[in-house]
Scaffold this motif. Structure first.
Motif, PDB file in Angstrom:
ATOM      1  N   UNK A 155      30.358  45.871  76.350  1.00 18.02           N
ATOM      2  CA  UNK A 155      30.653  46.081  74.935  1.00 18.02           C
ATOM      3  C   UNK A 155      30.673  47.571  74.597  1.00 18.02           C
ATOM      4  N   UNK A 156      29.680  48.312  75.098  1.00 18.94           N
ATOM      5  CA  UNK A 156      29.622  49.747  74.801  1.00 18.94           C
ATOM      6  C   UNK A 156      30.726  50.481  75.553  1.00 18.94           C
ATOM      7  N   UNK A 157      30.976  50.066  76.784  1.00 24.88           N
ATOM      8  CA  UNK A 157      32.057  50.646  77.587  1.00 24.88           C
ATOM      9  C   UNK A 157      33.392  50.513  76.852  1.00 24.88           C
ATOM     10  N   UNK A 158      33.651  49.326  76.298  1.00 27.91           N
ATOM     11  CA  UNK A 158      34.909  49.089  75.578  1.00 27.91           C
ATOM     12  C   UNK A 158      35.012  50.004  74.363  1.00 27.91           C
ATOM     13  N   UNK A 159      33.906  50.239  73.677  1.00 26.81           N
ATOM     14  CA  UNK A 159      33.927  51.130  72.515  1.00 26.81           C
ATOM     15  C   UNK A 159      34.226  52.570  72.923  1.00 26.81           C
ATOM     16  N   UNK A 211      33.862  57.938  69.416  1.00 28.91           N
ATOM     17  CA  UNK A 211      34.750  59.061  69.717  1.00 28.91           C
ATOM     18  C   UNK A 211      34.148  60.005  70.745  1.00 28.91           C
ATOM     19  N   UNK A 212      34.987  60.656  71.560  1.00 33.50           N
ATOM     20  CA  UNK A 212      34.489  61.665  72.502  1.00 33.50           C
ATOM     21  C   UNK A 212      33.646  62.715  71.788  1.00 33.50           C
ATOM     22  N   UNK A 254      21.573  60.171  72.589  1.00 31.95           N
ATOM     23  CA  UNK A 254      22.796  59.905  73.337  1.00 31.95           C
ATOM     24  C   UNK A 254      24.041  60.303  72.545  1.00 31.95           C
ATOM     25  N   UNK A 255      25.042  60.745  73.296  1.00 33.87           N
ATOM     26  CA  UNK A 255      26.355  60.995  72.709  1.00 33.87           C
ATOM     27  C   UNK A 255      27.419  60.682  73.748  1.00 33.87           C
ATOM     28  N   UNK A 256      28.629  60.430  73.282  1.00 34.26           N
ATOM     29  CA  UNK A 256      29.746  60.195  74.195  1.00 34.26           C
ATOM     30  C   UNK A 256      30.155  61.519  74.830  1.00 34.26           C
TER      31      UNK A 256
END
Length: 238
Positions: free
Chosen positions: A31-35, A42-43, A84-86
């Motif tokens: 689920x998080x991977x898909x987001x 967003x990056x 955490x951040x992308x």
């Protein structure tokens, strides 16, 4: 009545408890991977564990475990006292360097795999290719991230088939496919890649090392051209 303490009952209970977190952990990870792949996160964007708890309806534990898995793939960054951040996207220079390295390693791996890869592994490769082909009929926004995962497995299987573990480890550590497909949604990338994969498999099936290397080289060059268009569309991202 006394509790059933038979070995069969104990074994069932233990195995059930072990299976539950695995399924839940994979679901939360996916689920998080898909987001991340769809840019819903967003990056560079901050990832709120509390928000994910409410959104996914699970405790913090599977979410933190999923974020740790994503951190090892370079998709998530954890900073002390920040959270955490992308991860940021690839820039143009890193993209070019990534493909330079792939051109050095993957045609070599394909040539070796044509000689050493087992028939069973080639059949697994064909099954992966069929799964990727079937994704063309699915909702593109959902299937895109799934395709990236299968694509990664496809290339890893060829690297493993080469028999050179150092080459396989070097390629695995790049996490190539998740970063490329996260760059931007490219609807043509999946269909074209499927055709190119078919050519690689045919060369492997024919045990033709030269043809396998050339098919892989052509696939990587064309992939580079596809994803480089991102920086033409969005020059500020360079």
């Amino acid at each position: 009545m006394p509790k059933d303490s038979s070995p069969e009952k104990q074994s069932f209970t233990a195995s059930t408890l072990l299976r539950r977190p695995t399924r839940l952990g994979d679901e939360v990870y996916n689920a998080i991977y898909a987001q991340l792949m769809s840019h819903k996160i967003a990056p560079g964007g901050r990832i709120s564990v509390d928000n994910l708890v409410r959104e996914l309806g699970v405790s913090q534990t599977p979410i933190r475990e999923a974020l740790s898995r994503l951190e090892t793939q370079g998709l998530v960054v954890k900073r002390h006292l920040v959270g955490y951040s992308a991860a940021d996207q690839l820039n143009k220079s890193r993209l070019e360097q990534l493909y330079e390295l792939r051109l050095l390693l993957e045609p070599f791996a394909a040539a070796k795999a044509a000689v050493t890869m087992t028939d069973a592994s080639i059949e697994t490769l064909e099954s992966l290719a069929q799964e990727m082909k079937a994704l063309e009929a699915e909702d593109p926004q959902i299937a895109y991230g799934q395709f990236a995962q299968r694509d990664s497995e496809f290339h890893d299987l060829i690297a493993a088939g080469s028999g050179n573990e150092l080459v396989r480890e070097a390629l695995a550590n790049l996490h190539t496919h998740v970063h490329l497909f996260r760059l931007f949604y490219h609807s043509q990338a999946t269909a074209e890649a499927n055709d190119e994969h078919a050519q690689i498999i045919a060369a492997l099936r024919g045990r033709d090392a030269e043809a396998a290397a050339e098919a892989m080289r052509s696939h990587i060059v064309r992939s580079s051209e596809r994803f480089a268009t991102f920086f033409t569309r969005y020059p500020r991202a360079s």
